[in-house]
Write a protein that holds these residues in place. Structure first.
Motif, PDB file in Angstrom:
ATOM      1  N   THR A  30      33.444  38.041  32.258  1.00 43.38           N
ATOM      2  CA  THR A  30      32.900  36.959  31.439  1.00 43.38           C
ATOM      3  C   THR A  30      33.931  35.883  31.108  1.00 43.38           C
ATOM      4  OG1 THR A  30      33.320  38.290  29.456  1.00 43.38           O
ATOM      5  CG2 THR A  30      31.106  38.402  30.428  1.00 43.38           C
ATOM      6  N   ALA A  31      35.193  36.118  31.465  1.00 43.07           N
ATOM      7  CA  ALA A  31      36.251  35.124  31.300  1.00 43.07           C
ATOM      8  C   ALA A  31      37.348  35.459  32.304  1.00 43.07           C
ATOM      9  CB  ALA A  31      36.808  35.127  29.882  1.00 43.07           C
ATOM     10  N   VAL A  32      38.159  34.462  32.636  1.00 41.88           N
ATOM     11  CA  VAL A  32      39.244  34.651  33.599  1.00 41.88           C
ATOM     12  C   VAL A  32      40.494  33.966  33.068  1.00 41.88           C
ATOM     13  CG1 VAL A  32      40.053  34.191  35.945  1.00 41.88           C
ATOM     14  CG2 VAL A  32      37.649  34.773  35.552  1.00 41.88           C
ATOM     15  N   HIS A  33      41.614  34.677  33.116  1.00 41.14           N
ATOM     16  CA  HIS A  33      42.896  34.047  32.820  1.00 41.14           C
ATOM     17  C   HIS A  33      43.423  33.380  34.082  1.00 41.14           C
ATOM     18  CE1 HIS A  33      44.641  35.773  28.840  1.00 41.14           C
ATOM     19  NE2 HIS A  33      43.488  35.151  28.679  1.00 41.14           N
ATOM     20  N   VAL A  34      43.766  32.114  33.929  1.00 35.34           N
ATOM     21  CA  VAL A  34      44.238  31.309  35.049  1.00 35.34           C
ATOM     22  C   VAL A  34      45.742  31.122  34.884  1.00 35.34           C
ATOM     23  CG1 VAL A  34      43.987  29.141  36.303  1.00 35.34           C
ATOM     24  CG2 VAL A  34      42.014  30.129  35.138  1.00 35.34           C
ATOM     25  N   LYS A  35      46.501  31.818  35.706  1.00 35.70           N
ATOM     26  CA  LYS A  35      47.950  31.672  35.721  1.00 35.70           C
ATOM     27  C   LYS A  35      48.401  31.712  37.165  1.00 35.70           C
ATOM     28  CE  LYS A  35      48.843  35.236  33.174  1.00 35.70           C
ATOM     29  NZ  LYS A  35      49.337  36.469  32.492  1.00 35.70           N
ATOM     30  N   GLU A  68      46.964  30.458  31.046  1.00 39.17           N
ATOM     31  CA  GLU A  68      47.962  31.279  30.363  1.00 39.17           C
ATOM     32  C   GLU A  68      49.232  31.349  31.202  1.00 39.17           C
ATOM     33  OE1 GLU A  68      48.205  35.527  28.046  1.00 39.17           O
ATOM     34  OE2 GLU A  68      47.631  35.579  30.155  1.00 39.17           O
ATOM     35  N   HIS A  69      50.351  31.383  30.516  1.00 37.93           N
ATOM     36  CA  HIS A  69      51.662  31.612  31.118  1.00 37.93           C
ATOM     37  C   HIS A  69      52.368  32.589  30.188  1.00 37.93           C
ATOM     38  CE1 HIS A  69      55.621  31.067  32.757  1.00 37.93           C
ATOM     39  NE2 HIS A  69      55.303  30.010  33.482  1.00 37.93           N
ATOM     40  N   ASP A  70      52.799  33.731  30.704  1.00 38.84           N
ATOM     41  CA  ASP A  70      53.372  34.762  29.853  1.00 38.84           C
ATOM     42  C   ASP A  70      54.723  34.379  29.257  1.00 38.84           C
ATOM     43  OD1 ASP A  70      51.183  36.008  31.057  1.00 38.84           O
ATOM     44  OD2 ASP A  70      52.137  37.965  31.024  1.00 38.84           O
ATOM     45  N   LYS A  71      55.469  33.540  29.952  1.00 34.58           N
ATOM     46  CA  LYS A  71      56.817  33.210  29.466  1.00 34.58           C
ATOM     47  C   LYS A  71      57.226  31.808  29.903  1.00 34.58           C
ATOM     48  CE  LYS A  71      61.524  35.076  29.294  1.00 34.58           C
ATOM     49  NZ  LYS A  71      62.481  36.023  29.913  1.00 34.58           N
ATOM     50  N   PRO A  72      56.537  30.782  29.423  1.00 40.02           N
ATOM     51  CA  PRO A  72      56.906  29.425  29.840  1.00 40.02           C
ATOM     52  C   PRO A  72      58.180  28.959  29.138  1.00 40.02           C
ATOM     53  CG  PRO A  72      55.184  29.322  28.193  1.00 40.02           C
ATOM     54  CD  PRO A  72      55.406  30.781  28.481  1.00 40.02           C
ATOM     55  N   SER A  73      59.025  28.266  29.873  1.00 39.79           N
ATOM     56  CA  SER A  73      60.205  27.676  29.220  1.00 39.79           C
ATOM     57  C   SER A  73      59.817  26.447  28.401  1.00 39.79           C
ATOM     58  CB  SER A  73      61.249  27.295  30.266  1.00 39.79           C
ATOM     59  OG  SER A  73      60.712  26.375  31.203  1.00 39.79           O
ATOM     60  N   ASP A  74      58.649  25.898  28.688  1.00 42.37           N
ATOM     61  CA  ASP A  74      58.133  24.741  27.952  1.00 42.37           C
ATOM     62  C   ASP A  74      56.613  24.872  27.900  1.00 42.37           C
ATOM     63  OD1 ASP A  74      57.126  22.253  27.153  1.00 42.37           O
ATOM     64  OD2 ASP A  74      58.745  21.141  28.112  1.00 42.37           O
ATOM     65  N   ALA A  75      56.103  25.296  26.752  1.00 40.37           N
ATOM     66  CA  ALA A  75      54.668  25.575  26.626  1.00 40.37           C
ATOM     67  C   ALA A  75      53.817  24.329  26.787  1.00 40.37           C
ATOM     68  CB  ALA A  75      54.386  26.220  25.273  1.00 40.37           C
ATOM     69  N   ILE A  76      54.323  23.185  26.357  1.00 44.10           N
ATOM     70  CA  ILE A  76      53.540  21.955  26.457  1.00 44.10           C
ATOM     71  C   ILE A  76      53.532  21.439  27.895  1.00 44.10           C
ATOM     72  CG2 ILE A  76      53.246  19.618  25.584  1.00 44.10           C
ATOM     73  CD1 ILE A  76      52.709  21.992  23.586  1.00 44.10           C
ATOM     74  N   ARG A  77      54.653  21.556  28.583  1.00 43.67           N
ATOM     75  CA  ARG A  77      54.675  21.216  30.015  1.00 43.67           C
ATOM     76  C   ARG A  77      53.642  22.048  30.760  1.00 43.67           C
ATOM     77  NH1 ARG A  77      58.755  24.626  32.445  1.00 43.67           N
ATOM     78  NH2 ARG A  77      56.877  25.900  32.726  1.00 43.67           N
ATOM     79  N   PHE A  78      53.632  23.345  30.465  1.00 43.48           N
ATOM     80  CA  PHE A  78      52.652  24.224  31.103  1.00 43.48           C
ATOM     81  C   PHE A  78      51.227  23.777  30.772  1.00 43.48           C
ATOM     82  CE2 PHE A  78      49.807  27.839  30.105  1.00 43.48           C
ATOM     83  CZ  PHE A  78      49.393  28.087  31.400  1.00 43.48           C
ATOM     84  N   ALA A  79      50.977  23.474  29.510  1.00 39.66           N
ATOM     85  CA  ALA A  79      49.636  23.051  29.104  1.00 39.66           C
ATOM     86  C   ALA A  79      49.212  21.791  29.841  1.00 39.66           C
ATOM     87  CB  ALA A  79      49.602  22.816  27.592  1.00 39.66           C
ATOM     88  N   ARG A  80      50.126  20.845  29.972  1.00 38.93           N
ATOM     89  CA  ARG A  80      49.831  19.590  30.655  1.00 38.93           C
ATOM     90  C   ARG A  80      49.520  19.835  32.132  1.00 38.93           C
ATOM     91  NH1 ARG A  80      54.157  17.444  29.493  1.00 38.93           N
ATOM     92  NH2 ARG A  80      53.468  16.367  27.596  1.00 38.93           N
ATOM     93  N   ASN A  81      50.353  20.618  32.802  1.00 33.14           N
ATOM     94  CA  ASN A  81      50.148  20.889  34.228  1.00 33.14           C
ATOM     95  C   ASN A  81      48.872  21.694  34.464  1.00 33.14           C
ATOM     96  OD1 ASN A  81      52.466  19.527  34.964  1.00 33.14           O
ATOM     97  ND2 ASN A  81      53.750  21.356  35.023  1.00 33.14           N
TER      98      ASN A  81
END
Length: 249
Positions: free
Chosen positions: A178-183, A226-239
Protein backbone atom coordinates in the motif's frame (compact mmCIF):
# COMPACT_ATOMS: atom_id res chain seq x y z
CA UNK A 1 -0.95 8.89 -5.96
CA UNK A 2 1.40 11.50 -4.61
CA UNK A 3 4.96 11.56 -3.36
CA UNK A 4 5.96 12.02 0.24
CA UNK A 5 9.12 12.44 2.32
CA UNK A 6 10.15 10.24 5.24
CA UNK A 7 11.16 12.70 7.93
CA UNK A 8 13.66 10.24 9.41
CA UNK A 9 15.84 11.34 6.50
CA UNK A 10 15.90 14.83 8.05
CA UNK A 11 16.31 13.72 11.66
CA UNK A 12 19.55 15.71 12.03
CA UNK A 13 18.10 19.01 10.82
CA UNK A 14 18.03 21.72 13.49
CA UNK A 15 14.41 22.81 13.08
CA UNK A 16 11.45 20.62 12.18
CA UNK A 17 9.33 23.68 11.42
CA UNK A 18 11.88 25.05 8.98
CA UNK A 19 12.35 21.63 7.40
CA UNK A 20 8.61 21.25 6.83
CA UNK A 21 8.38 24.69 5.23
CA UNK A 22 11.36 23.91 3.00
CA UNK A 23 9.78 20.62 1.91
CA UNK A 24 6.56 22.42 1.03
CA UNK A 25 8.57 24.88 -1.04
CA UNK A 26 10.12 21.97 -2.93
CA UNK A 27 6.70 20.70 -3.94
CA UNK A 28 5.93 18.15 -1.24
CA UNK A 29 2.37 18.11 0.06
CA UNK A 30 2.83 15.11 2.36
CA UNK A 31 5.40 13.75 4.78
CA UNK A 32 5.80 10.47 6.63
CA UNK A 33 6.52 10.77 10.34
CA UNK A 34 8.61 8.54 12.58
CA UNK A 35 8.40 7.48 16.21
CA UNK A 36 10.75 10.07 17.65
CA UNK A 37 8.43 12.90 16.61
CA UNK A 38 5.32 11.99 18.56
CA UNK A 39 6.16 13.26 22.06
CA UNK A 40 3.85 16.24 21.48
CA UNK A 41 1.28 15.26 18.84
CA UNK A 42 -0.65 18.53 19.10
CA UNK A 43 2.48 20.59 18.41
CA UNK A 44 3.39 18.33 15.50
CA UNK A 45 -0.09 18.72 14.02
CA UNK A 46 0.22 22.50 14.31
CA UNK A 47 3.64 22.46 12.63
CA UNK A 48 2.18 20.47 9.73
CA UNK A 49 -0.70 22.93 9.38
CA UNK A 50 1.68 25.87 9.46
CA UNK A 51 3.65 24.37 6.57
CA UNK A 52 0.55 23.34 4.60
CA UNK A 53 1.49 19.66 4.78
CA UNK A 54 -0.33 16.48 5.77
CA UNK A 55 1.02 13.28 7.33
CA UNK A 56 -1.09 10.44 5.93
CA UNK A 57 1.45 7.78 6.92
CA UNK A 58 3.88 7.31 9.77
CA UNK A 59 6.33 4.88 11.35
CA UNK A 60 5.94 3.78 14.96
CA UNK A 61 8.17 1.23 16.65
CA UNK A 62 6.74 -2.03 17.91
CA UNK A 63 7.19 -1.01 21.55
CA UNK A 64 5.21 2.16 20.92
CA UNK A 65 2.54 0.24 19.05
CA UNK A 66 2.04 -2.30 21.83
CA UNK A 67 0.23 0.47 23.72
CA UNK A 68 -2.23 0.52 20.88
CA UNK A 69 -4.76 2.87 22.48
CA UNK A 70 -2.06 5.51 23.01
CA UNK A 71 -0.78 5.03 19.47
CA UNK A 72 -4.26 5.52 18.06
CA UNK A 73 -4.69 8.73 20.04
CA UNK A 74 -1.54 10.06 18.38
CA UNK A 75 -2.85 8.96 15.00
CA UNK A 76 -6.08 10.88 15.56
CA UNK A 77 -4.35 14.02 16.80
CA UNK A 78 -1.94 14.22 13.88
CA UNK A 79 -4.36 13.09 11.17
CA UNK A 80 -2.46 9.93 10.22
CA UNK A 81 -4.33 7.34 8.15
CA UNK A 82 -1.91 4.41 8.12
CA UNK A 83 0.94 3.44 10.45
CA UNK A 84 3.75 1.10 9.46
CA UNK A 85 5.95 -0.68 11.97
CA UNK A 86 9.43 0.11 10.62
CA UNK A 87 11.49 -2.83 11.91
CA UNK A 88 11.54 -5.81 14.26
CA UNK A 89 11.70 -4.96 17.96
CA UNK A 90 15.19 -6.16 18.82
CA UNK A 91 18.60 -7.21 17.53
CA UNK A 92 17.54 -10.86 17.88
CA UNK A 93 15.63 -10.62 14.63
CA UNK A 94 18.57 -9.08 12.87
CA UNK A 95 21.03 -11.77 13.91
CA UNK A 96 18.69 -14.66 13.15
CA UNK A 97 17.48 -15.65 16.62
CA UNK A 98 14.17 -13.77 16.78
CA UNK A 99 10.80 -15.53 16.70
CA UNK A 100 9.29 -14.09 13.55
CA UNK A 101 6.05 -16.09 13.82
CA UNK A 102 5.41 -14.67 17.29
CA UNK A 103 6.23 -11.17 16.08
CA UNK A 104 3.86 -11.62 13.13
CA UNK A 105 1.03 -12.52 15.51
CA UNK A 106 1.76 -9.40 17.54
CA UNK A 107 1.54 -7.30 14.40
CA UNK A 108 -1.72 -9.04 13.51
CA UNK A 109 -3.24 -8.01 16.86
CA UNK A 110 -2.22 -4.41 16.27
CA UNK A 111 -3.64 -4.53 12.74
CA UNK A 112 -6.98 -5.72 14.09
CA UNK A 113 -7.14 -2.86 16.58
CA UNK A 114 -6.25 -0.31 13.91
CA UNK A 115 -8.86 -1.72 11.56
CA UNK A 116 -11.51 -1.50 14.29
CA UNK A 117 -10.55 2.17 14.69
CA UNK A 118 -10.88 2.80 10.96
CA UNK A 119 -7.14 3.10 10.38
CA UNK A 120 -4.64 1.17 8.30
CA UNK A 121 -1.65 -0.73 9.65
CA UNK A 122 1.31 -2.42 8.03
CA UNK A 123 4.97 -3.33 8.12
CA UNK A 124 8.03 -1.80 6.49
CA UNK A 125 10.86 -4.14 5.51
CA UNK A 126 14.62 -4.02 5.62
CA UNK A 127 16.71 -6.97 4.39
CA UNK A 128 16.27 -9.24 7.44
CA UNK A 129 12.76 -10.19 6.34
CA UNK A 130 13.95 -12.24 3.37
CA UNK A 131 16.05 -14.94 5.07
CA UNK A 132 14.10 -18.17 4.61
CA UNK A 133 13.30 -20.42 7.56
CA UNK A 134 13.53 -24.21 7.62
CA UNK A 135 10.18 -24.42 5.83
CA UNK A 136 11.28 -22.10 3.03
CA UNK A 137 9.19 -19.18 4.29
CA UNK A 138 10.53 -15.66 4.59
CA UNK A 139 9.67 -13.49 7.61
CA UNK A 140 7.94 -11.10 5.21
CA UNK A 141 5.57 -13.88 4.20
CA UNK A 142 5.01 -14.91 7.82
CA UNK A 143 4.07 -11.32 8.68
CA UNK A 144 1.57 -11.00 5.85
CA UNK A 145 0.19 -14.52 6.31
CA UNK A 146 -0.63 -13.80 9.96
CA UNK A 147 -3.37 -11.32 9.05
CA UNK A 148 -5.03 -10.09 5.86
CA UNK A 149 -5.21 -6.68 7.55
CA UNK A 150 -1.42 -6.23 7.78
CA UNK A 151 -0.30 -4.15 4.83
CA UNK A 152 3.19 -3.91 3.35
CA UNK A 153 5.18 -0.74 2.86
CA UNK A 154 7.81 -2.08 0.49
CA UNK A 155 11.27 -0.57 0.89
CA UNK A 156 12.32 -1.57 -2.58
CA UNK A 157 16.02 -0.77 -2.25
CA UNK A 158 16.28 -2.89 0.90
CA UNK A 159 14.65 -5.75 -1.03
CA UNK A 160 17.49 -5.43 -3.53
CA UNK A 161 20.06 -5.32 -0.73
CA UNK A 162 18.59 -8.63 0.41
CA UNK A 163 19.58 -9.97 -3.03
CA UNK A 164 15.93 -10.32 -3.97
CA UNK A 165 14.12 -9.20 -7.13
CA UNK A 166 11.49 -6.61 -6.16
CA UNK A 167 9.51 -7.37 -9.31
CA UNK A 168 9.08 -10.97 -8.11
CA UNK A 169 7.64 -9.72 -4.84
CA UNK A 170 5.48 -7.12 -6.57
CA UNK A 171 4.02 -9.91 -8.71
CA UNK A 172 3.61 -12.24 -5.73
CA UNK A 173 2.26 -9.87 -3.08
CA UNK A 174 1.33 -6.68 -4.89
CA UNK A 175 -2.18 -6.71 -3.45
CA UNK A 176 -0.68 -6.23 0.02
CA UNK A 177 1.61 -3.32 -0.92
CA UNK A 178 0.00 0.00 0.00
CA UNK A 179 3.08 2.26 0.05
CA UNK A 180 6.62 2.15 -1.32
CA UNK A 181 9.83 3.70 -0.05
CA UNK A 182 11.71 5.28 -2.92
CA UNK A 183 15.46 5.32 -2.34
CA UNK A 184 18.45 4.67 -4.55
CA UNK A 185 21.68 2.68 -4.36
CA UNK A 186 24.99 4.18 -5.39
CA UNK A 187 27.39 2.32 -7.69
CA UNK A 188 29.65 -0.12 -5.83
CA UNK A 189 32.32 1.68 -3.84
CA UNK A 190 30.66 5.10 -4.06
CA UNK A 191 28.87 7.20 -1.43
CA UNK A 192 30.44 5.18 1.37
CA UNK A 193 29.94 8.11 3.77
CA UNK A 194 26.20 7.71 3.08
CA UNK A 195 26.28 3.91 3.56
CA UNK A 196 26.15 3.39 -0.19
CA UNK A 197 22.75 5.01 -0.63
CA UNK A 198 22.16 7.64 -3.30
CA UNK A 199 19.64 10.39 -3.93
CA UNK A 200 16.65 9.17 -5.92
CA UNK A 201 17.44 9.40 -9.61
CA UNK A 202 21.22 9.51 -9.15
CA UNK A 203 21.85 5.84 -8.37
CA UNK A 204 21.64 2.47 -10.08
CA UNK A 205 17.95 1.60 -9.74
CA UNK A 206 15.59 1.73 -12.71
CA UNK A 207 12.94 3.70 -10.87
CA UNK A 208 10.83 4.63 -13.92
CA UNK A 209 10.27 0.93 -14.60
CA UNK A 210 9.68 0.09 -10.96
CA UNK A 211 7.14 2.88 -10.60
CA UNK A 212 5.23 1.69 -13.67
CA UNK A 213 5.13 -1.85 -12.26
CA UNK A 214 4.06 -0.61 -8.84
CA UNK A 215 1.25 1.45 -10.34
CA UNK A 216 0.05 -1.49 -12.43
CA UNK A 217 0.35 -4.32 -9.90
CA UNK A 218 -0.01 -2.97 -6.36
CA UNK A 219 -2.36 -0.95 -4.20
CA UNK A 220 0.33 1.59 -3.36
CA UNK A 221 -1.08 5.04 -2.62
CA UNK A 222 2.17 6.65 -1.50
CA UNK A 223 5.66 6.93 -2.93
CA UNK A 224 7.79 7.96 0.05
CA UNK A 225 11.26 9.35 -0.66
CA UNK A 226 13.79 8.16 1.90
CA UNK A 227 17.55 8.19 2.38
CA UNK A 228 18.88 6.36 5.44
CA UNK A 229 21.98 8.51 5.87
CA UNK A 230 22.06 11.64 3.69
CA UNK A 231 24.94 14.04 4.17
CA UNK A 232 22.49 16.79 3.23
CA UNK A 233 18.81 16.06 3.86
CA UNK A 234 17.57 19.07 1.91
CA UNK A 235 19.73 18.26 -1.12
CA UNK A 236 18.25 14.78 -1.03
CA UNK A 237 14.72 16.18 -0.73
CA UNK A 238 15.28 18.49 -3.69
CA UNK A 239 16.74 15.76 -5.93
CA UNK A 240 14.07 13.25 -4.93
CA UNK A 241 11.23 15.67 -5.67
CA UNK A 242 12.65 16.49 -9.09
CA UNK A 243 13.12 12.81 -9.93
CA UNK A 244 9.68 11.75 -8.75
CA UNK A 245 8.03 14.56 -10.72
CA UNK A 246 9.94 13.49 -13.82
CA UNK A 247 8.72 9.91 -13.29
CA UNK A 248 5.12 11.07 -13.29
CA UNK A 249 4.39 10.37 -9.63
Amino acid sequence: MDFSYQLYSARNEASLDETLKTLAGLGYTQVEGWGGQFADPAALAQSLRNAGLSMPTAHMGYGQLEDTDAALKIVDQVGIQTVYCPAPPSEDYRNGTGNWAEFAEGLARIAAAFKAAGKGFGYHNHHWEFVKDANGKTPMELILDASPDTQWEMDLAWVIRANEDPLYWIDKLGSRITAVHVKDIAPAGEKLDEDGWADVGTGTLDWPNYINQIKAKTKAKYFVAEHDKPSDAIRFARNAAAALKSYGV
